[in-house]
Design a protein around this motif. Structure first.
Motif, mmCIF file in Angstrom:
data_model
loop_
_atom_site.group_PDB
_atom_site.id
_atom_site.type_symbol
_atom_site.label_atom_id
_atom_site.label_comp_id
_atom_site.label_asym_id
_atom_site.label_seq_id
_atom_site.Cartn_x
_atom_site.Cartn_y
_atom_site.Cartn_z
ATOM 1 N N ARG A 25 -8.362 8.039 -3.207
ATOM 2 C CA ARG A 25 -7.581 7.701 -4.397
ATOM 3 C C ARG A 25 -6.073 7.884 -4.252
ATOM 4 O O ARG A 25 -5.317 7.531 -5.154
ATOM 5 N N GLU A 26 -5.639 8.448 -3.130
ATOM 6 C CA GLU A 26 -4.213 8.776 -3.027
ATOM 7 C C GLU A 26 -3.483 7.986 -1.943
ATOM 8 O O GLU A 26 -2.277 8.165 -1.750
ATOM 9 N N VAL A 27 -4.225 7.197 -1.177
ATOM 10 C CA VAL A 27 -3.550 6.357 -0.172
ATOM 11 C C VAL A 27 -4.131 4.942 -0.249
ATOM 12 O O VAL A 27 -5.193 4.722 -0.816
ATOM 13 N N LYS A 28 -3.420 4.019 0.372
ATOM 14 C CA LYS A 28 -3.857 2.624 0.357
ATOM 15 C C LYS A 28 -3.761 2.073 1.775
ATOM 16 O O LYS A 28 -2.707 2.174 2.408
ATOM 17 N N VAL A 29 -4.870 1.521 2.269
ATOM 18 C CA VAL A 29 -4.844 0.915 3.600
ATOM 19 C C VAL A 29 -4.147 -0.427 3.510
ATOM 20 O O VAL A 29 -4.560 -1.299 2.724
ATOM 21 N N THR A 30 -3.090 -0.571 4.281
ATOM 22 C CA THR A 30 -2.307 -1.807 4.203
ATOM 23 C C THR A 30 -2.378 -2.648 5.466
ATOM 24 O O THR A 30 -1.960 -3.804 5.444
ATOM 25 N N ALA A 31 -2.891 -2.084 6.556
ATOM 26 C CA ALA A 31 -2.936 -2.880 7.788
ATOM 27 C C ALA A 31 -3.929 -2.304 8.776
ATOM 28 O O ALA A 31 -4.137 -1.091 8.861
ATOM 29 N N LEU A 32 -4.529 -3.230 9.530
ATOM 30 C CA LEU A 32 -5.480 -2.891 10.588
ATOM 31 C C LEU A 32 -5.067 -3.638 11.846
ATOM 32 O O LEU A 32 -4.498 -4.722 11.756
#
Lengths: 344, 344, 344, 344
Positions: A25-32
């Motif tokens: 809930r506190e981070v967001k995956v933006t790239a792989l």
């Protein structure tokens, strides 16, 4: 909300990181990133992600650009350069490979047949076993996430070594791992008809986790520690269980050992000590970030046997990496990791 | 053609004995007994026998009357009286339980909480490990078939102990067994959803095979031998693999150890030594009477690691019992036992 | 004693043939071939053969020269030419691939995307399902060993079709196979962490066993038969179980069906019909050459459900091939094949 | 925050409910009951709960008193009386047993050999398949949570039946379930050595989920629907996969079917339709509340094959029950249920 990226997202460790982080809930995956699957939807490679994410596999540079926290889940030798770029850019790097686990370059050369490419980074990196190094991890930007076997063994022995209860020579670590530990790469040893209903040790006297174990246990004991480490491959998907044999310096009492362990780990959210008389087993930690430890004596009462078990992909890899991230970012250490093992 | 009977035919060991003996060319099974299934066709209990046999479960007395060779596959404490009747009637008795395995009544009392009911028989009985006692077995009418774990460990260590190569104190036997070892009796630990994908040790410091191992290894070494023995339960059906850690009295060389083992077992049809560099695994002995052994050193070359594997139901129970019968009857030792493991 | 050779000895089917033939008392294996492992001891590739055979992998021509009976265990398209050489040299050829299974070249072209390279041979070849074609097999020198799924389905339906009891249209064959069916070749679908604890159908509407099933069932019915065939992959090593749904032309009675099946197969040593009320399962035929069949009705009593199970590597491949060899050579049909399944 | 209780907390379904609810952010578990383990800590029975909860097994009356939402996870026949008390007290009752699944008392009598004890309640109860009855569930206080097999089959066929695309007679549902479906009760069929590496159907033509399937499909079709339902037991822990064969009324096109399904389920958070060309498999929904569906035609293109898979303990039991609770309480339907399957 911090942005997070995964380099090496299509290996098992990378995919498991993504799975945890999508519910964080506190981070967001933006790239792989993925070399083999560049340009493809991650959810087309792992169908458990269908309708859960639209992320596409990108290049390493894209990940470095789009994220503030970078996880590297790569074969050894590939992370040092990426870590250098992260540090230069002020980002946080959590490496799930072996590049930063050993502080001794000599040992690294002996076991990995190559030296450090960025020796200066090794002074900044912290060995990311939170139960050992939490304060250092808080202040670091470069974390060496421990190996799976070492995590199980080090958590199992830390109270004994920190309290000088056992001989530091000749500790025997008989460890068994589920097959996800071999990763997604194909091989005859993980071909279903070969591994199913089979059991065997492998790389006896030659597994690269050996120096990591000896170095970390040595730091705990503040003395040289020698181990015999024998990994075995279990025909199950998840779990590591280490049966550890060590010799007490003087006669010990199980009740006291139990109190020692309970007290030692009382503030650690992911280590549970089983009541005396019970035995740790892999199923009760499967798919979770917990470590279960049980304590035993042999029938002559002259040897301590510690049983320590974790999920090799969670506390042994992706889960511990997220735990480290939580600590570095000052979040609740357990965020995204409270999943309780489905024991059946 | 000798007549053969099985007392306790509906347990796993009994059923496995029947399966082997139905294809044995030199003996004929003439009677079976079962308390739980008296009067029932054995092929209605185990459908693998459909159209293969019409034998019906009878009483113990029927078996004693109808057969010349009697196998007893019973919980401990139940075989001594039956053996006495066999001996009195001039029959051969091969006991697959624990009643005659220990020569020390004190040890038996300590571990089994009862004494010998027929102490005189214990002077006649022979411990039926053919690779150790073949000449004695030939002359005996009462054979104590070894336990499954002890067989794997004893075959693994015999060349080292007979040649005084290792310390006799503190040998560590980390053994793992498939689930047929628990038998046909139901329990939560062998309930599929509990055991599947699970792994754990059990009865640490308390398993009744411990005194059998120590006594037999002691006889090999002609000295007191102490072991730490830890059994584990594998979520597979068949196989025992023991990883055995021992300390050489002086520096050893793997090539020499290999030659020693090859030479030691050269006349034993069921023990195979793997080439150096390979590791024994359960699948290559599964469903067969063979024992595979591989030899290793730890990374400091100061400890020997022996890996020894058998099928717990064959070389660890019913197969070894038939091997003993062949020896007692003067038949080819391998009759009925040449089945090669289907490795996949 | 006839000499026997195996072309394609290092695949799973070839290795299983060797395993059976090494214990066959009427023939002797004199040659093996393997493209991938030429010059290597077969026992170094499959360690279950250690100390059991010294055979070395040779060329195809060596096998053709050294053996009178030739087994070909090859991918489709590779056996026709070898079979031609066998026939020309007066040898017996038993093909475990698909080259001679279909009599219709049009169907073969449709499903395999190539025609027959030796059409004249297809007039001589016999479809080697002994329960259907035993008399023809006796007189043949070229046997097309049936596919694994077709064997289970054809044995399950033969009594119904030969007696015109069911509709020949729209039979549904829901089949499930163990993973040895995929062979020794590596792939993600048989990578242990992917297949373990997983289950799914595959090649729905597209599996190449479909035309073989329809053609053979059609020959039994003397009418066109259409099926829907859906294979599934089980996370187990051995066994095929087919659940077959068919519609009786008029109301049927289970007792009568049972008598029909018992009578139909009374002279066939490898087909067992289970008593009514029981259900066939893979474990009771595992590692054996037997087929177990059970008979059922749905809850409205308007549909017959036949459950038919075999070991895919034995009655579904290598065992049936040896059975065919025994028939061709005029030996006891069961020689080398009497192994009873270890049900646990 | 609502208080929640579980009656029958020590069975597998009860324990799984607790596991999910402990991580649910909008409700709090305040009481558990168990007849067998009254007075014991739930975490001593299921060690995955160590240090996660201190809840103790209590009586049914305690649960009724301490909680506002009551889950009953009991054998059939035991829930009606409890539900009556809940309704009388204005509480919400979600029954995971069979008591309220059938609306026809005649059918219930035929399959369960007893009538309704509280017929009036059956007018209030709603069949809790959210994708079918969401609006009714919102207004209900008594939910009959569907059976595991029916859930997989009903979700797989709903778009076809609601749109009158297929014949309503003779639908064949060949379903396979993991072993947690048998529950915690011991039996030979779930004894590890018997079930491991085994596969078979069971209760052919006699499984009690049959009338539930026919009644619910009938409601969807607004017509009488007849099915042949055959459950099989898989030697895996989790997952149900149903292979469903049905006959289209007129020629169909897969692209159109795919669009129909995607559109039909577009607002349902837990149903995912796989892209054409892919096949649903259990591993991608394991341990999650999702249902994966894939669509196929047979090789003649005259039959539709739907593959529908769920986790039997989640969407097939405890997960769906929590989904129903969320709907009844007006919470986000996905709260506590967003866990993504670890695909390996």
């Amino acid at each position: 909300m911090k942005t997070v990226g995964i380099i090496g997202a299509t290996g098992y460790v990378g995919a498991e990181l993504l799975r945890i982080l999508l519910n964080h809930r506190e981070v967001k995956v933006t790239a792989l990133s993925s070399v083999s699957f560049k340009g493809q939807d991650i959810n087309s490679i792992y169908r458990n992600f269908i309708d859960k994410t639209d992320l596409v596999c990108d290049t390493i540079d894209d990940v470095l650009e789009k994220a503030e926290v970078i996880f590297t889940a790569l074969p050894h030798g590939l992370s040092e350069g990426i870590a250098a770029k992260c540090i230069a850019a002020g980002k946080i790097c959590i490496d799930l490979g072996a590049d930063f686990r050993l502080s001794s370059e000599d040992e690294y050369k002996f076991w990995y047949e190559r030296g450090f490419s960025h020796p200066e980074l090794h002074k900044e990196s912290v060995y990311g076993l939170p139960e050992l190094n939490k304060e250092k991890i808080k202040k670091s930007k470069l974390i060496a996430n421990p190996g799976c076997f070492p995590t199980s063994i080090e958590l199992g022995l830390m109270p004994l070594l920190k309290n000088s209860i056992i001989d530091t020579k000749g500790i025997i670590c008989d460890s068994k791992s589920g097959a996800t530990g071999v990763g997604r790469g194909l091989g005859l040893s993980s071909h279903f008809p070969e591994l199913n209903e089979n059991f065997a040790p492998y790389k006896i006297g030659a597994h690269r986790h050996t120096p990591e174990i000896e170095e970390t246990l040595g730091a705990m004991a503040d003395d040289k520690v020698t181990v015999t480490f024998t990994p075995h491959l279990l025909p199950i998907s998840r779990g590591i269980l280490s049966t550890i044999y060590c010799n007490p310096k003087e006669a010990v009492d199980l009740e006291n050992l139990y109190k020692l362990y309970k007290d030692f780990y009382k503030d650690q959210p992911f280590v549970n000590i089983l009541p005396l008389g019970e035995t740790a087993c892999t199923k009760n930690v499967r798919y979770s970030n917990y470590c279960h430890i049980s304590l035993h004596l042999n029938h002559r009462k002259d040897q301590i046997i510690v049983v320590s078990t974790i999920d090799n992909m969670l506390k042994g890899a992706a889960g511990q990496a997220v735990q480290n991230m939580n600590i570095v970012l000052g979040l609740d250490e357990t965020e995204g990791l409270t999943f309780i093992s489905p024991a059946f």
